[in-house]
Scaffold this motif. Structure first.
Motif, PDB file in Angstrom:
ATOM      1  N   ASP A   1       0.858  -1.188   0.000  1.00 39.53           N
ATOM      2  CA  ASP A   1       0.000   0.000   0.000  1.00 39.53           C
ATOM      3  C   ASP A   1       0.897   1.242   0.000  1.00 39.53           C
ATOM      4  OD1 ASP A   1       0.914   0.144   2.595  1.00 39.53           O
ATOM      5  OD2 ASP A   1      -1.063   0.466   3.498  1.00 39.53           O
ATOM      6  N   GLN A   2       0.265   2.414  -0.093  1.00 43.23           N
ATOM      7  CA  GLN A   2       1.052   3.643  -0.189  1.00 43.23           C
ATOM      8  C   GLN A   2       1.866   3.861   1.089  1.00 43.23           C
ATOM      9  OE1 GLN A   2       1.363   5.437  -3.054  1.00 43.23           O
ATOM     10  NE2 GLN A   2       3.009   6.468  -1.933  1.00 43.23           N
ATOM     11  N   ALA A   3       1.317   3.410   2.237  1.00 40.88           N
ATOM     12  CA  ALA A   3       2.043   3.590   3.499  1.00 40.88           C
ATOM     13  C   ALA A   3       3.371   2.823   3.465  1.00 40.88           C
ATOM     14  CB  ALA A   3       1.180   3.115   4.667  1.00 40.88           C
ATOM     15  N   ALA A   4       3.363   1.616   2.894  1.00 37.59           N
ATOM     16  CA  ALA A   4       4.604   0.828   2.803  1.00 37.59           C
ATOM     17  C   ALA A   4       5.590   1.507   1.866  1.00 37.59           C
ATOM     18  CB  ALA A   4       4.288  -0.586   2.315  1.00 37.59           C
ATOM     19  N   VAL A   5       5.087   2.009   0.734  1.00 36.74           N
ATOM     20  CA  VAL A   5       5.974   2.703  -0.217  1.00 36.74           C
ATOM     21  C   VAL A   5       6.601   3.922   0.470  1.00 36.74           C
ATOM     22  CG1 VAL A   5       6.047   4.005  -2.396  1.00 36.74           C
ATOM     23  CG2 VAL A   5       4.711   1.878  -2.252  1.00 36.74           C
ATOM     24  N   ASP A   6       5.771   4.693   1.204  1.00 34.79           N
ATOM     25  CA  ASP A   6       6.290   5.889   1.888  1.00 34.79           C
ATOM     26  C   ASP A   6       7.318   5.509   2.950  1.00 34.79           C
ATOM     27  OD1 ASP A   6       4.571   7.345   0.348  1.00 34.79           O
ATOM     28  OD2 ASP A   6       3.044   7.619   1.910  1.00 34.79           O
ATOM     29  N   HIS A   7       7.006   4.443   3.696  1.00 39.13           N
ATOM     30  CA  HIS A   7       7.913   4.016   4.761  1.00 39.13           C
ATOM     31  C   HIS A   7       9.271   3.598   4.170  1.00 39.13           C
ATOM     32  CE1 HIS A   7       8.754   2.279   8.793  1.00 39.13           C
ATOM     33  NE2 HIS A   7       9.566   1.508   8.077  1.00 39.13           N
ATOM     34  N   LEU A   8       9.223   2.777   3.139  1.00 33.71           N
ATOM     35  CA  LEU A   8      10.476   2.285   2.538  1.00 33.71           C
ATOM     36  C   LEU A   8      11.270   3.434   1.920  1.00 33.71           C
ATOM     37  CD1 LEU A   8       9.066  -0.980   0.893  1.00 33.71           C
ATOM     38  CD2 LEU A   8      10.726  -0.873   2.762  1.00 33.71           C
ATOM     39  N   THR A   9      10.550   4.435   1.405  1.00 36.60           N
ATOM     40  CA  THR A   9      11.220   5.559   0.756  1.00 36.60           C
ATOM     41  C   THR A   9      11.811   6.523   1.788  1.00 36.60           C
ATOM     42  OG1 THR A   9       9.562   5.418  -0.991  1.00 36.60           O
ATOM     43  CG2 THR A   9      10.887   7.412  -0.951  1.00 36.60           C
ATOM     44  N   ASP A  10      11.008   6.856   2.798  1.00 37.17           N
ATOM     45  CA  ASP A  10      11.402   7.967   3.690  1.00 37.17           C
ATOM     46  C   ASP A  10      11.981   7.514   5.026  1.00 37.17           C
ATOM     47  OD1 ASP A  10      10.323   9.649   1.768  1.00 37.17           O
ATOM     48  OD2 ASP A  10       8.313   9.544   2.659  1.00 37.17           O
ATOM     49  N   VAL A  11      11.467   6.424   5.566  1.00 38.68           N
ATOM     50  CA  VAL A  11      11.878   6.013   6.920  1.00 38.68           C
ATOM     51  C   VAL A  11      12.999   4.975   6.845  1.00 38.68           C
ATOM     52  CG1 VAL A  11      11.097   5.078   9.138  1.00 38.68           C
ATOM     53  CG2 VAL A  11       9.529   6.455   7.741  1.00 38.68           C
ATOM     54  N   GLY A  12      12.765   3.915   6.094  1.00 34.80           N
ATOM     55  CA  GLY A  12      13.813   2.892   5.969  1.00 34.80           C
ATOM     56  C   GLY A  12      13.223   1.515   5.726  1.00 34.80           C
ATOM     57  N   LEU A  13      14.113   0.543   5.700  1.00 36.04           N
ATOM     58  CA  LEU A  13      13.708  -0.832   5.380  1.00 36.04           C
ATOM     59  C   LEU A  13      12.987  -1.473   6.562  1.00 36.04           C
ATOM     60  CD1 LEU A  13      17.084  -2.025   3.848  1.00 36.04           C
ATOM     61  CD2 LEU A  13      15.075  -1.229   2.623  1.00 36.04           C
ATOM     62  N   TYR A  14      12.092  -2.410   6.271  1.00 35.30           N
ATOM     63  CA  TYR A  14      11.500  -3.228   7.336  1.00 35.30           C
ATOM     64  C   TYR A  14      12.491  -4.305   7.762  1.00 35.30           C
ATOM     65  CZ  TYR A  14       7.040  -1.156   5.955  1.00 35.30           C
ATOM     66  OH  TYR A  14       6.039  -0.281   5.675  1.00 35.30           O
ATOM     67  N   LYS A  15      13.217  -4.825   6.784  1.00 30.22           N
ATOM     68  CA  LYS A  15      14.193  -5.877   7.108  1.00 30.22           C
ATOM     69  C   LYS A  15      15.383  -5.776   6.158  1.00 30.22           C
ATOM     70  CE  LYS A  15      13.039 -10.359   6.194  1.00 30.22           C
ATOM     71  NZ  LYS A  15      13.891 -10.967   5.170  1.00 30.22           N
ATOM     72  N   GLU A  16      16.475  -6.427   6.527  1.00 32.89           N
ATOM     73  CA  GLU A  16      17.661  -6.406   5.672  1.00 32.89           C
ATOM     74  C   GLU A  16      17.313  -6.938   4.292  1.00 32.89           C
ATOM     75  OE1 GLU A  16      21.048  -8.455   7.158  1.00 32.89           O
ATOM     76  OE2 GLU A  16      20.944  -7.405   9.071  1.00 32.89           O
ATOM     77  N   LEU A  17      18.084  -6.503   3.295  1.00 38.50           N
ATOM     78  CA  LEU A  17      17.725  -6.901   1.930  1.00 38.50           C
ATOM     79  C   LEU A  17      18.248  -8.276   1.539  1.00 38.50           C
ATOM     80  CD1 LEU A  17      17.895  -3.525   0.034  1.00 38.50           C
ATOM     81  CD2 LEU A  17      15.888  -4.855   0.623  1.00 38.50           C
ATOM     82  N   GLY A  18      18.803  -9.012   2.486  1.00 41.66           N
ATOM     83  CA  GLY A  18      19.178 -10.413   2.227  1.00 41.66           C
ATOM     84  C   GLY A  18      20.047 -10.556   1.006  1.00 41.66           C
ATOM     85  N   ASN A  19      19.555 -11.281  -0.001  1.00 50.03           N
ATOM     86  CA  ASN A  19      20.383 -11.586  -1.159  1.00 50.03           C
ATOM     87  C   ASN A  19      20.312 -10.545  -2.263  1.00 50.03           C
ATOM     88  OD1 ASN A  19      21.424 -14.239  -0.369  1.00 50.03           O
ATOM     89  ND2 ASN A  19      19.249 -14.668  -0.173  1.00 50.03           N
TER      90      ASN A  19
END
Ligand code: FAD
Length: 481
Positions: free
Chosen positions: A306-324
């Motif tokens: 959703d837009q909240a996830a896009v905003d969070h990933l863009t402005d706040v940061g990752l939910y989890k490490e990007l792994g591989n």
């Protein structure tokens, strides 16, 4: 151009990572050696590798990383359901650190050593990536005066009195065939990921499987070995690279650095199937092979943001490490730009809608609304009582617009089909060697796995390519002395 001579001590079939490693070892041991490579360029998929596995290397000693090799062996045997060959895996583990040191002495540079996702801290990351390693090995091969011919493929193994006597080779440019005599032959052709018929023997062929290989790993080594009398050994494992953007219009590697791919495949965002049903704890992506397997249990997979996830990933940061994922910023600050770009280009893998109902309608996902309602409920409880995903990644979907990214499964390599002994000599179905015939690299790496690639031991195929190339040559030299 055909080779200059009619006879060599050793012919290496394939000029990729394992073939070049074998060649350097042969050069160090003064074997009259030829490399034949069917492509026009050298290095194979070795050009793309990020790192190689090692235990007890100089770098691990520097970093005070200690690994108990017996514990590691036990863990990997369990992971493979004991389908990995214990003595061979043990020999590889025990010599892998010395192989890293040997590569380092040859001039291969490493940036760091550590884990990849939830794994043993075994991957030694190359400075300059695979291309730098291939260039270093190639310089050494040339220094040793080893002959290399390109656009020449092996077509048949020749045998005399039960021992390898040479090869039938083909000039790929002209179609001409020629016999070549050799005391020993090493098959180093890179496995079978680019041969759909062989892949089908291991896993149901599926249009959602996307190969990231260079296209030349067509299973030639195993087919040559089988024709010469080798056992048709288990087809081993395919290295699934986890979820990948499902785009049939361009090669999968084009999306490797994409932040949209990182968000959709690595952030443990909600995944649904062709009906809009949830089917797995999405943090399975901590193991890219398990993630790939789980995606293949469904007919289609969509990652829903959703837009909240896009905003969070863009402005706040990752939910989890990007792994591989090779993308490793702290924020996905290009995500919105990528989404806008892909929507403007009408990319089929990306769908946007103002409401969940609208998204469900556009993609024909009848259960999407009820799935998201339930997902938001478990998110508000902070406990995924449906599939057990970690609470940190249970982000509710409430703010439109909504986005769906369709996922396929990336595949890097396929291992299996040939059984070798501890000297990497190819075995027949009675367990006896086809004398003078060796298999290394991906052609023999089915020895290390069960039905799932050992991503728990990161860098193992590159590490094994180097180990096995050298191991085969050491064994040939033992026989000659
Ligand atoms: C994108 C990508 C990234 C990867 N990253 C990693 C990583 O970071 N770590 C890791 O451990 N593994 C990685 N791998 C796996 C990789 O396949 C191996 O580590 C490594 O390349 C295996 O070496 P190889 O010599 O078996 O095969 P290759 O390096 O692919 O070499 C095989 C060569 O044989 C040639 N050949 C094939 N058939 C014939 C024939 N009939 N006659 C003559 N020549 C022939 C091919 O043209 C090719 O040049 C990656 C793979 C890919 C695709």
């Amino acid at each position: 151009m055909f080779p200059k001579k009619a006879h060599y001590d050793l012919v290496i079939v394939g000029g990729g990572l394992s073939g070049l490693t074998a060649a350097v070892s042969a050069g160090e041991n003064h074997l009259d050696t030829l490399i034949i490579e069917k492509g026009r360029t050298l290095g194979g998929d070795g050009n793309y590798v990020e790192g190689a596995m090692g235990v007890d290397s100089y770098l691990q000693k520097q970093e005070e990383i200690e690994i108990d090799p017996t514990q590691l062996l036990q863990d990997e045997l369990n992971y493979s359901h004991y389908e990995a060959n214990a003595p061979h895996l043990k020999k590889f583990i025990n010599q892998s650190g010395a192989i890293i040191d040997w590569l380092h002495d040859l001039g291969v540079d490493f940036v760091k050593v550590g884990p990849q996702g939830k794994s043993w801290p075994t991957i030694h990351t190359f400075t300059g990536g695979g291309q730098a390693v291939i260039a270093t090995l190639l310089a050494k091969v040339n220094e040793c005066g080893i002959e290399i011919v390109t656009s020449i493929s092996a077509q048949k193994i020749l045998q005399h009195n039960g021992h390898v006597s040479g090869l039938m080779i083909k000039n790929e440019a002209t179609g001409q065939m020629r016999e070549l005599a050799a005391d020993d032959v090493i098959l180093a052709t890179g496995g079978y990921i680019d041969n759909p018929e062989l892949v089908k023997k291991r896993t149901p062929l599926n249009s959602r499987l996307l190969s990231v290989s260079d296209g030349k790993s067509t299973g030639d080594g195993m087919q040559l070995a089988w024709q010469a009398g080798a056992e048709h050994y288990q087809m081993g494992a395919i290295q699934y690279g986890g979820g990948a953007i499902f785009d049939k219009t361009r090669p999968p590697f084009m999306h490797m650095a994409s932040q949209l791919a990182a968000a959709a495949t690595q952030e443990a965002i909600l995944w649904v199937n062709e009906r809009g049903d949830r089917f797995v704890n999405e943090d399975v992506n901590d193991n890219m092979c398990h993630a790939g397997s789980s995606i293949l249990t469904q007919a289609r997979t969509f990652s829903i943001l959703d837009q909240a996830a896009v905003d969070h990933l863009t402005d706040v940061g990752l939910y989890k490490e990007l792994g591989n994922s090779p993308v490793s910023p702290e924020k996905l600050d290009n995500l919105t730009t990528e989404i806008e770009h892909d929507l403007k280009n009408n990319e089929k893998y990306l769908t946007k809608a103002d409401s969940i109902a609208d998204l469900a309608d556009k993609l024909n996902l009848p259960n999407l609304e009820s799935t998201i309602e339930r997902y938001n409920e478990v998110a508000s409880q902070g406990k995924d009582s449906d599939f057990g995903k970690a609470a940190d990644y249970l982000t509710p979907l409430k703010k439109g617009p909504y986005y769906a990214v369709e996922l396929g499964v990336g595949m890097a390599c396929a291992l299996g089909g040939i059984r070798v002994d501890n000297d990497n000599e190819v075995l027949n179905s009675y367990g006896y060697p086809l004398e003078g015939l060796y298999a290394v690299g991906n052609d023999a790496a089915g020895m290390l796995v069960g039905d799932t690639y050992a991503v728990t031991l990161p860098g193992s195929t590159a590490g094994y390519a180097a180990f096995s190339g050298r191991n085969a040559v050491m064994s040939i030299c033992k026989g000659k002395r």
